[in-house]
Design a protein around this motif. Sequence first.
Motif, PDB file in Angstrom:
ATOM      1  N   MET A 122      -1.588   4.188   6.039  1.00  0.00           N
ATOM      2  CA  MET A 122      -1.728   3.112   5.040  1.00  0.00           C
ATOM      3  C   MET A 122      -1.827   3.661   3.615  1.00  0.00           C
ATOM      4  O   MET A 122      -1.440   3.000   2.658  1.00  0.00           O
ATOM      5  N   LEU A 123      -2.316   4.891   3.473  1.00  0.00           N
ATOM      6  CA  LEU A 123      -2.372   5.491   2.136  1.00  0.00           C
ATOM      7  C   LEU A 123      -0.975   5.644   1.549  1.00  0.00           C
ATOM      8  O   LEU A 123      -0.782   5.613   0.334  1.00  0.00           O
ATOM      9  N   TYR A 124      -0.010   5.807   2.455  1.00  0.00           N
ATOM     10  CA  TYR A 124       1.374   6.033   2.012  1.00  0.00           C
ATOM     11  C   TYR A 124       2.163   4.724   1.928  1.00  0.00           C
ATOM     12  O   TYR A 124       3.367   4.732   1.720  1.00  0.00           O
ATOM     13  N   GLY A 125       1.472   3.623   2.130  1.00  0.00           N
ATOM     14  CA  GLY A 125       2.069   2.317   1.871  1.00  0.00           C
ATOM     15  C   GLY A 125       2.832   1.720   3.034  1.00  0.00           C
ATOM     16  O   GLY A 125       3.595   0.767   2.837  1.00  0.00           O
ATOM     17  N   ALA A 126       2.657   2.244   4.230  1.00  0.00           N
ATOM     18  CA  ALA A 126       3.320   1.660   5.402  1.00  0.00           C
ATOM     19  C   ALA A 126       2.263   1.016   6.298  1.00  0.00           C
ATOM     20  O   ALA A 126       1.104   1.445   6.320  1.00  0.00           O
ATOM     21  N   TYR A 127       2.691  -0.001   7.046  1.00  0.00           N
ATOM     22  CA  TYR A 127       1.755  -0.760   7.884  1.00  0.00           C
ATOM     23  C   TYR A 127       1.755  -0.213   9.309  1.00  0.00           C
ATOM     24  O   TYR A 127       2.826   0.061   9.865  1.00  0.00           O
ATOM     25  N   PRO A 128       0.568  -0.093   9.906  1.00  0.00           N
ATOM     26  CA  PRO A 128       0.512   0.359  11.304  1.00  0.00           C
ATOM     27  C   PRO A 128       1.261  -0.578  12.242  1.00  0.00           C
ATOM     28  O   PRO A 128       1.809  -0.151  13.246  1.00  0.00           O
ATOM     29  N   SER A 129       1.276  -1.879  11.926  1.00  0.00           N
ATOM     30  CA  SER A 129       2.104  -2.826  12.676  1.00  0.00           C
ATOM     31  C   SER A 129       2.480  -3.950  11.715  1.00  0.00           C
ATOM     32  O   SER A 129       1.748  -4.217  10.747  1.00  0.00           O
TER      33      SER A 129
ATOM     34  N   ALA B 160       0.606  -6.793   7.671  1.00  0.00           N
ATOM     35  CA  ALA B 160       1.009  -7.093   6.289  1.00  0.00           C
ATOM     36  C   ALA B 160       0.329  -8.362   5.783  1.00  0.00           C
ATOM     37  O   ALA B 160       0.197  -8.569   4.575  1.00  0.00           O
ATOM     38  N   SER B 161      -0.122  -9.223   6.700  1.00  0.00           N
ATOM     39  CA  SER B 161      -0.799 -10.444   6.257  1.00  0.00           C
ATOM     40  C   SER B 161      -2.275 -10.160   5.950  1.00  0.00           C
ATOM     41  O   SER B 161      -2.965 -10.998   5.375  1.00  0.00           O
ATOM     42  N   GLN B 162      -2.760  -8.980   6.331  1.00  0.00           N
ATOM     43  CA  GLN B 162      -4.179  -8.677   6.127  1.00  0.00           C
ATOM     44  C   GLN B 162      -4.448  -7.773   4.935  1.00  0.00           C
ATOM     45  O   GLN B 162      -5.572  -7.676   4.455  1.00  0.00           O
ATOM     46  N   VAL B 163      -3.424  -7.047   4.512  1.00  0.00           N
ATOM     47  CA  VAL B 163      -3.616  -6.109   3.405  1.00  0.00           C
ATOM     48  C   VAL B 163      -2.273  -5.923   2.695  1.00  0.00           C
ATOM     49  O   VAL B 163      -1.224  -5.955   3.336  1.00  0.00           O
ATOM     50  N   THR B 164      -2.335  -5.776   1.373  1.00  0.00           N
ATOM     51  CA  THR B 164      -1.098  -5.529   0.617  1.00  0.00           C
ATOM     52  C   THR B 164      -1.047  -4.057   0.219  1.00  0.00           C
ATOM     53  O   THR B 164      -1.892  -3.581  -0.531  1.00  0.00           O
ATOM     54  N   LEU B 165      -0.075  -3.373   0.756  1.00  0.00           N
ATOM     55  CA  LEU B 165       0.085  -1.944   0.471  1.00  0.00           C
ATOM     56  C   LEU B 165       1.329  -1.733  -0.384  1.00  0.00           C
ATOM     57  O   LEU B 165       2.275  -2.529  -0.309  1.00  0.00           O
ATOM     58  N   LYS B 166       1.316  -0.660  -1.163  1.00  0.00           N
ATOM     59  CA  LYS B 166       2.480  -0.363  -2.013  1.00  0.00           C
ATOM     60  C   LYS B 166       3.165   0.904  -1.518  1.00  0.00           C
ATOM     61  O   LYS B 166       2.495   1.946  -1.385  1.00  0.00           O
ATOM     62  N   PRO B 167       4.480   0.834  -1.285  1.00  0.00           N
ATOM     63  CA  PRO B 167       5.193   2.051  -0.882  1.00  0.00           C
ATOM     64  C   PRO B 167       5.048   3.123  -1.963  1.00  0.00           C
ATOM     65  O   PRO B 167       5.049   2.814  -3.157  1.00  0.00           O
TER      66      PRO B 167
ATOM     67  N   LEU C 288      -0.252   5.221  -4.534  1.00  0.00           N
ATOM     68  CA  LEU C 288      -1.141   5.897  -3.578  1.00  0.00           C
ATOM     69  C   LEU C 288      -2.599   5.482  -3.824  1.00  0.00           C
ATOM     70  O   LEU C 288      -3.336   5.148  -2.880  1.00  0.00           O
ATOM     71  N   CYS C 289      -2.999   5.495  -5.093  1.00  0.00           N
ATOM     72  CA  CYS C 289      -4.396   5.152  -5.417  1.00  0.00           C
ATOM     73  C   CYS C 289      -4.680   3.667  -5.177  1.00  0.00           C
ATOM     74  O   CYS C 289      -5.786   3.301  -4.785  1.00  0.00           O
ATOM     75  N   TRP C 290      -3.685   2.835  -5.383  1.00  0.00           N
ATOM     76  CA  TRP C 290      -3.824   1.412  -5.024  1.00  0.00           C
ATOM     77  C   TRP C 290      -4.142   1.304  -3.524  1.00  0.00           C
ATOM     78  O   TRP C 290      -5.066   0.592  -3.114  1.00  0.00           O
ATOM     79  N   ASN C 291      -3.359   2.006  -2.714  1.00  0.00           N
ATOM     80  CA  ASN C 291      -3.561   1.929  -1.265  1.00  0.00           C
ATOM     81  C   ASN C 291      -4.937   2.473  -0.885  1.00  0.00           C
ATOM     82  O   ASN C 291      -5.610   1.930  -0.001  1.00  0.00           O
ATOM     83  N   PHE C 292      -5.362   3.535  -1.578  1.00  0.00           N
ATOM     84  CA  PHE C 292      -6.698   4.080  -1.314  1.00  0.00           C
ATOM     85  C   PHE C 292      -7.768   3.022  -1.596  1.00  0.00           C
ATOM     86  O   PHE C 292      -8.729   2.873  -0.840  1.00  0.00           O
ATOM     87  N   ARG C 293      -7.557   2.274  -2.681  1.00  0.00           N
ATOM     88  CA  ARG C 293      -8.550   1.236  -3.005  1.00  0.00           C
ATOM     89  C   ARG C 293      -8.575   0.136  -1.941  1.00  0.00           C
ATOM     90  O   ARG C 293      -9.606  -0.484  -1.709  1.00  0.00           O
TER      91      ARG C 293
END
Length: 385
Positions: A228-235, A239-246, A19-24
Amino acid sequence: MTLFAKGRPTVCTIDLAALCWNFRQVRERIGPGVKVLSVVKANAYGHGAVSVARALADAGSESFGVATLEEGIELRAGGVDAPILVLAGAYPEQLDEFIEHRLTPAICETETLRRLELEARRRGVTLSFHLKVDTGMGRIGLRAADVDSWLPELGPLKALRLEGIFSHFSHAESAEGNYTQGQLQAFRRVLKRLRSAGYDPPLVHVANSAAVIALPSAHFTMVRPGLMLYGAYPSPDMASQVTLKPVLTWKTRVLQLKKVPKGSSISYGRTFVTRRESLIATLPVGYADGYHRLLSNRGEVLIRGRRAPIVGRVCMDLTMADVTGASGVAQGDEVVLLGAQGQASISADEMARWAETISYEIFTSIGPRVPRRHYRSEGEEKKRG
Ligand SMILES: Cc1ncc(COP(=O)(O)O)c(C=O)c1O
């Protein structure tokens, strides 16, 4: 109700380090002076509002957004001290609770504005609010095109203080699209009119996750990400613009294993009949937990690091998977419904496709009888901002 829930192995684990990774990732995309209002409505999209908000506050989130007064009160009771904006409308009868719990209402029409002003004056109190402007979402808010008719309503306010102004995108996943640009222009026109009339609210916000990622011109002085805070992509292309963690893993354990002959029917309505001798695992999860019935004969689960199909109808409390192909499965084995197991994973987007919905609904459907267990994965220390 949950007295005897202890032994049921159907749980969600929530990784606060992810979660904190995604916040960053949000922080890295916005300017240094831009604030973050983390959207934690609907139990933080099913992730457990108090624990999530506290972790985000530690990570540097300046404020929080909830949908209802009750959600705001829950955060305060859980020790969240930062400003909380109640996004989905306020009711004049709630004034005392807004004051008592230091919550900020979003006001979306003039009648509530007048009544709250009247009630606040009567009590001799002041209350900050954010004005919601409808720039094309067609949901709540004062219509941007009608700004000249509602702007004079701000003049007589003495007890209410205009702290923020905001709007919401209808289709920001296509952030470059014309409609989103039109909404942005309408919002800018309202801001200009407001400023020329002498109002300059410090908090100006319109960017949801999609706009945080793909539309920097919409960041203004605050952004309002949720998904995005929860690690899912709006579309998917984001995914090519930001790396999120589930963040969330939903798992259970095999309740019963049963070898059945070819021709056996499984679950209600006989929608699945085995075509060979099969090994069927019964799982203690069902649609009453938010495991969608549309996953019947469609969804998959992970067991021993491999995918196994859901067979027959998902029941209220139980679901069957065909584990004939997975070797060595035993009663009590871990089964991942959503998230990763070994190298395999099922994302909220994949589950959403099976259930003909969106990741938001997958997360927020997970019911209250599924305990949420919060932890921090290793290798991610608690970092500020
Ligand atoms: C008013 C408002 N702002 C922000 C958000 C966050 O949007 P997202 O989860 O797409 O980032 C939502 C979510 O529905 C919302 O309703």
